[in-house]
Design a protein around this motif. Structure first.
Motif, short mmCIF file in Angstrom:
data_model
loop_
_atom_site.label_atom_id
_atom_site.label_comp_id
_atom_site.label_asym_id
_atom_site.label_seq_id
_atom_site.Cartn_x
_atom_site.Cartn_y
_atom_site.Cartn_z
N SER A 41 0.84 -1.19 0.00
CA SER A 41 0.00 0.00 0.00
C SER A 41 0.88 1.25 0.00
O SER A 41 2.03 1.22 0.45
CB SER A 41 -0.94 0.00 1.21
OG SER A 41 -0.19 0.07 2.40
N LEU A 42 0.34 2.33 -0.52
CA LEU A 42 1.10 3.57 -0.65
C LEU A 42 0.90 4.50 0.53
O LEU A 42 1.68 5.43 0.73
CB LEU A 42 0.71 4.27 -1.94
CG LEU A 42 0.98 3.50 -3.24
CD1 LEU A 42 0.51 4.30 -4.44
CD2 LEU A 42 2.45 3.14 -3.37
N SER A 43 -0.12 4.29 1.32
CA SER A 43 -0.45 5.18 2.42
C SER A 43 0.44 4.91 3.63
O SER A 43 0.60 3.76 4.05
CB SER A 43 -1.92 5.01 2.80
OG SER A 43 -2.24 5.89 3.85
N VAL A 44 0.99 5.99 4.18
CA VAL A 44 1.85 5.90 5.37
C VAL A 44 1.34 6.91 6.38
O VAL A 44 1.13 8.07 6.05
CB VAL A 44 3.33 6.20 5.01
CG1 VAL A 44 4.19 6.29 6.25
CG2 VAL A 44 3.87 5.14 4.05
N THR A 45 1.14 6.46 7.60
CA THR A 45 0.76 7.36 8.68
C THR A 45 2.02 7.68 9.46
O THR A 45 2.67 6.79 10.01
CB THR A 45 -0.30 6.73 9.60
OG1 THR A 45 -1.44 6.40 8.81
CG2 THR A 45 -0.71 7.71 10.69
N ALA A 46 2.38 8.97 9.48
CA ALA A 46 3.61 9.40 10.13
C ALA A 46 3.44 9.44 11.65
O ALA A 46 2.36 9.17 12.18
CB ALA A 46 4.01 10.77 9.58
N SER A 47 4.49 9.77 12.35
CA SER A 47 4.54 9.65 13.81
C SER A 47 3.54 10.54 14.53
O SER A 47 3.14 10.22 15.65
CB SER A 47 5.96 9.94 14.31
OG SER A 47 6.34 11.26 13.96
N ARG A 48 3.10 11.62 13.94
CA ARG A 48 2.13 12.52 14.56
C ARG A 48 0.76 12.42 13.91
O ARG A 48 -0.08 13.28 14.05
CB ARG A 48 2.61 13.98 14.51
CG ARG A 48 3.98 14.26 15.12
CD ARG A 48 4.06 13.88 16.59
NE ARG A 48 5.33 14.13 17.23
CZ ARG A 48 6.43 13.39 17.10
NH1 ARG A 48 6.48 12.39 16.28
NH2 ARG A 48 7.51 13.66 17.80
#
Length: 187
Positions: A41-48
């Protein structure tokens, strides 16, 4: 034309990732944002909690074809980078002419964890460099170790300087200044 891969992992530090991508693109460097998600998948949830969208999944890129690879920091992002077998294999097989950029905890968590620093002088996020011998550590915001083809930086507050150092390495100091000036940065 220079071509750079920025590897994104779930939990990456968004300031570091987005700043590098933005500044390199302002310099007209071709940037491929690549997710290392196991499911492609291309979606990334960053640390914040910021949602980022990659251009390509890891399975669709050839890391050796890039002039430079960049590893943003952030937790748990660096742990995900460190534990990705394909990325580590690519770093271990890195062509001698390929540059590597690593910021924040990436130099310690990813590179040092896999004995990929050699004798390079580096910097990184304080507290993340315990595995690195003290004689290899610098307190500078950004360190370019030309012999190792490695540029490292300390963290979110140094992301702009880091990104401009990447531009300088790829296209020269004049281009870095040209990119910095309209952003009101004295470089």
């Amino acid at each position: 034309m220079s071509k750079v891969m920025v590897a994104l992992a779930q939990g990456c530090e968004e300031i570091e990732a987005v700043t590098v991508i933005d500044v390199l693109r302002r310099a007209e460097i071709e940037v491929d944002v690549v997710s290392i998600n196991a499911d492609d998948s291309l979606s990334v949830t960053a640390s914040r909690g910021v949602k980022l969208e990659a251009d390509y999944p890891w399975s669709k890129v050839e890391p050796a074809s890039y002039q430079m690879l960049v590893l943003p920091g952030g937790l748990p992002g660096v742990e995900n980078l460190r534990d990705h077998p394909g990325l580590i294999a690519a770093l271990q097989a890195r062509p001698s002419e390929q540059w590597l950029g690593a910021i924040c905890a990436a130099p310690g968590f990813v590179l040092a964890s896999h004995d990929l620093l050699g004798s390079a002088t580096i910097t990184g996020y304080p507290g993340s460099l315990g595995a690195v011998p003290s004689e290899q550590l610098s307190t500078q915001a950004v360190v370019n170790d030309g012999s190792a083809k490695l540029i490292t930086s300390q963290g979110p507050g140094t992301a702009m300087e880091f990104a401009l150092a990447l531009v300088e390495q790829l296209l020269g100091k004049d281009k870095a200044r040209q990119v910095a000036e309209p952003m009101l940065i004295n470089y």
